[in-house]
Design a protein around this motif. Structure first.
Motif, PDB file in Angstrom:
ATOM      1  N   ALA A   1      47.285  11.908 -76.642  1.00 32.24           N
ATOM      2  CA  ALA A   1      48.205  10.959 -77.283  1.00 32.24           C
ATOM      3  C   ALA A   1      49.624  11.185 -76.786  1.00 32.24           C
ATOM      4  O   ALA A   1      50.356  10.245 -76.480  1.00 32.24           O
ATOM      5  N   HIS A   2      50.004  12.447 -76.664  1.00 32.65           N
ATOM      6  CA  HIS A   2      51.355  12.769 -76.210  1.00 32.65           C
ATOM      7  C   HIS A   2      51.584  12.245 -74.794  1.00 32.65           C
ATOM      8  O   HIS A   2      52.602  11.623 -74.500  1.00 32.65           O
TER       9      HIS A   2
ATOM     10  N   ALA B   1      51.685   8.422 -74.764  1.00 22.99           N
ATOM     11  CA  ALA B   1      52.865   7.858 -75.428  1.00 22.99           C
ATOM     12  C   ALA B   1      54.120   8.073 -74.595  1.00 22.99           C
ATOM     13  O   ALA B   1      55.101   7.367 -74.758  1.00 22.99           O
TER      14      ALA B   1
ATOM     15  N   ARG C   1      43.760   4.187 -73.027  1.00 20.78           N
ATOM     16  CA  ARG C   1      43.799   4.305 -74.484  1.00 20.78           C
ATOM     17  C   ARG C   1      42.531   3.728 -75.098  1.00 20.78           C
ATOM     18  O   ARG C   1      41.914   4.334 -75.971  1.00 20.78           O
TER      19      ARG C   1
ATOM     20  N   TYR D   1      48.558   9.387 -82.053  1.00 17.69           N
ATOM     21  CA  TYR D   1      49.243   8.385 -81.218  1.00 17.69           C
ATOM     22  C   TYR D   1      50.067   7.448 -82.101  1.00 17.69           C
ATOM     23  O   TYR D   1      51.212   7.126 -81.786  1.00 17.69           O
TER      24      TYR D   1
END
Lengths: 338, 256
Positions: free
Chosen positions: B81-82, B85, B96, B147
């Motif tokens: 997610a990091h 993003a 995603r 996320y």
């Protein structure tokens, strides 16, 4: 700590848009520089490039004589005060301020002492145990400043740091910012779109427009003797009088081809010393009281379609329709570019 | 009208909780079958459950699988997610989507797929293989929750941390993870709950050491007994406790 910054022919393009167009600027060590311009003029882009958050498309940036190409923000001798403060919400103020020192491996007692010292410098003595959400906007701004100063950067970058504060607080913070800069001696590069703020704090104002530098000079010079029409009108209200072959709408003027620029406060109704420029008679259209002055709009009799703006004294009794002779106590002239 | 609304609400709650209530009530049955009529109150079945070594080791296995697989799913989901993003990658929407996709696939299909892979590669079925299955189902959940929690404030704080000299790992450890703590806790406890209750994957991917739902299922094969009710009540108690922890960590922080 402090260092000079040399910006050499920096260009930055985003796709087809040119954010910076071969910008060059030399900043002395310990100088307080303000990058001033409307939004989209490239001032923030330039700051971002100096901070290392993006690489320029062309050109070089030297800090203290060292080429910064390919050097990550964490390894640059710069720190940034962000517009949104970007404080760490999960840390106390002391931990926020000491963060950079912690990343540099300083032991906890030493960095806590240093944090307390810097918090005192920005006027937040003894508040180290608070958390960011307990603070007002102005206080958060001080913490952001303290955090950036704690690591003793050579160059401090300030991205519209006062933009979110109300007017009164902004004026107060300007004075403090200036005082702090004097005390630490670090090179400050400050971005703003507020020309009053720029004049209040800058050693030198760099006026930017459309990716280029329009003017770079001390505040008084930028204001009184602007090097471009853009600078003249961006720095404040101005009367622009076109002159062609010694002739202007107001009558003959002993200047070359170009534009005569007169600030409203330089226009008065009394003749003065030898360099006073007579503007001829004009009829008062209307007048508005502004506290420290009365803003008068006047139509010169020689050119009734033109409007001059003058700041006349509070005490003057002014009735619309009155005719008066105008004199400019100060003016500057911009040679037309051939 | 007002009465109808209240009656409707009562009916809705009864529909949801009656089975659990019946289960819990008959776990105290003083008799051999967990069916009406209620013959009296006893804690005998709880005693026999807690004294049952097989059940207790299954319970331990379940906890182990839940905690280990959830931790792994959380770390992987958080890192993914990091990255997605922060970094603009070509096809990041697709990436995603692919990460979240396993949520829509039935557990049975995932279990069958993993079973095939393990058989082909000669990996022997164990608690580890069940744990891997649970990572597969919980990673999308952890990814989606973390996320969604990453906002602009997070982004600018990370930028500031890098500006102040933090390396990528230091940013993750000192800024990103602590700022996301409520979301990370929520993702972790939800994952633990799902893993704790999960049967199909655990059933197909374990052999000798099994998790609690699998053990309960084998108890059920020998017929109804208040003992299975007692186990069920205990499982329900643990799940509820987790949900309460979740409420306290995530939802208390969500309110200003």
């Amino acid at each position: 700590m402090t260092a000079p910054v040399s910006i050499q022919a920096i260009s930055q393009t985003y796709g087809t848009a040119r954010a910076l167009d071969a910008v060059s600027l030399d900043i002395a060590a310990g100088e307080f520089i303000v990058l001033l311009g409307p939004s989209g003029c490239g001032k923030t882009t330039l700051l971002t490039l100096i901070g290392g958050f993006a690489e320029p498309t062309a050109g070089r940036i030297l800090i203290g004589g060292r080429d910064m190409a390919g050097i990550a923000p964490k390894d640059r001798p710069t720190t940034t005060v962000f517009q949104d403060y970007a404080l760490f919400p999960h840390m106390t103020l002391a931990d926020n301020v000491a963060f950079g020192l912690r990343m540099r491996g300083m032991a906890r007692p030493a960095r806590m002492d240093r944090a307390a010292e810097i918090l005192a410098l920005v006027g937040l003595e003894g508040r180290g145990n608070r958390r960011p959400h307990e603070l007002s906007g102005g206080q958060r701004q001080r913490v952001a400043l303290a955090r950036a100063l704690a690591v003793e950067p050579d160059v401090l970058l300030l991205d519209e740091p006062l933009g979110a504060l109300d007017l009164k607080l902004r004026r107060q913070m300007q004075d403090e910012l200036k005082a702090i800069q004097r005390r630490v001696g670090t090179t400050f590069i400050h971005v703003t779109h507020d020309q009053e703020e720029a004049m209040a704090i800058a050693d030198r104002i760099v006026v930017m427009n459309a990716g280029r530098i329009e003017d770079a000079a001390p505040p008084a010079e930028v204001y009184l003797r602007p090097k471009s029409l853009f600078t003249a009108s961006f720095m404040g209200e101005v009367n622009l009088i076109p002159v062609q072959g010694g002739q202007s709408p107001l009558g003959p003027l002993v200047t070359g081809n170009g534009t005569l620029m007169i600030r409203p406060e330089a226009i008065g109704v009394t003749d003065g010393p030898a360099d006073t420029l007579p503007l001829g008679p004009a009829r008062l259209i209307d007048v508005t009281f502004f506290g420290t002055y009365q803003r008068a709009r006047l139509a010169p009799l020689a050119a009734p379609g033109m409007t001059l703006t003058a700041h006349l004294p509070q005490s003057a009794t002014l009735a619309p329709g009155t005719e008066m002779a105008l004199f400019a106590s100060a003016h500057s002239f911009l040679e037309a570019t051939p | 009208m007002r009465v109808l609304i209240w009656a409707y609400m009562a009916a809705a709650y009864a529909f949801i909780f009656l089975p659990v209530l019946v289960l819990v009530v008959f776990s105290f049955q003083d008799g051999r079958l967990p069916v009406p009529p209620f013959q009296g109150f006893t804690l005998r079945w709880y005693g026999s459950v807690l004294g049952n070594a097989k059940l207790m080791s299954a319970l331990g296995n379940s906890l182990l699988v839940a905690v280990v697989s959830s931790s792994l799913a959380l770390i992987l989901g958080f890192l993914a997610a990091h990255a997605l993003a922060r970094v603009r990658l070509p096809g990041s929407v697709l990436l995603r989507g692919l990460l979240i996709a396993p949520m829509t696939v039935s557990y049975l299909i995932i279990a069958l797929g993993l079973l095939t892979v393990f058989n082909q590669t000669g990996v022997r079925l164990s608690l580890w293989t069940a744990g891997i299955g649970h990572v597969v189902i919980n990673l999308p959940l952890c990814f989606a929750i973390t996320y969604a929690a990453m906002g602009d404030q997070q982004r600018s704080a990370e930028r500031a941390a890098r500006d102040l000299g933090a390396s990528d790992w230091q940013v993750l450890v000192h800024v990103s993870a602590p700022m996301l703590a409520p979301a990370l806790a929520a993702a972790f406890f939800l994952s633990v709950t799902f893993s704790w209750d999960e049967f199909i994957i655990a059933f197909l991917l374990t052999r000798f050491d099994v998790t609690l739902p699998v053990e309960i299922w084998s108890m059920l094969r020998s017929g109804l007994s208040p003992a299975t009710n007692a186990v069920g009540a205990l499982v329900f108690l643990v799940s509820t406790a987790l949900v309460v922890v979740l409420e306290l960590t995530l939802f208390r922080k969500a309110k200003p």
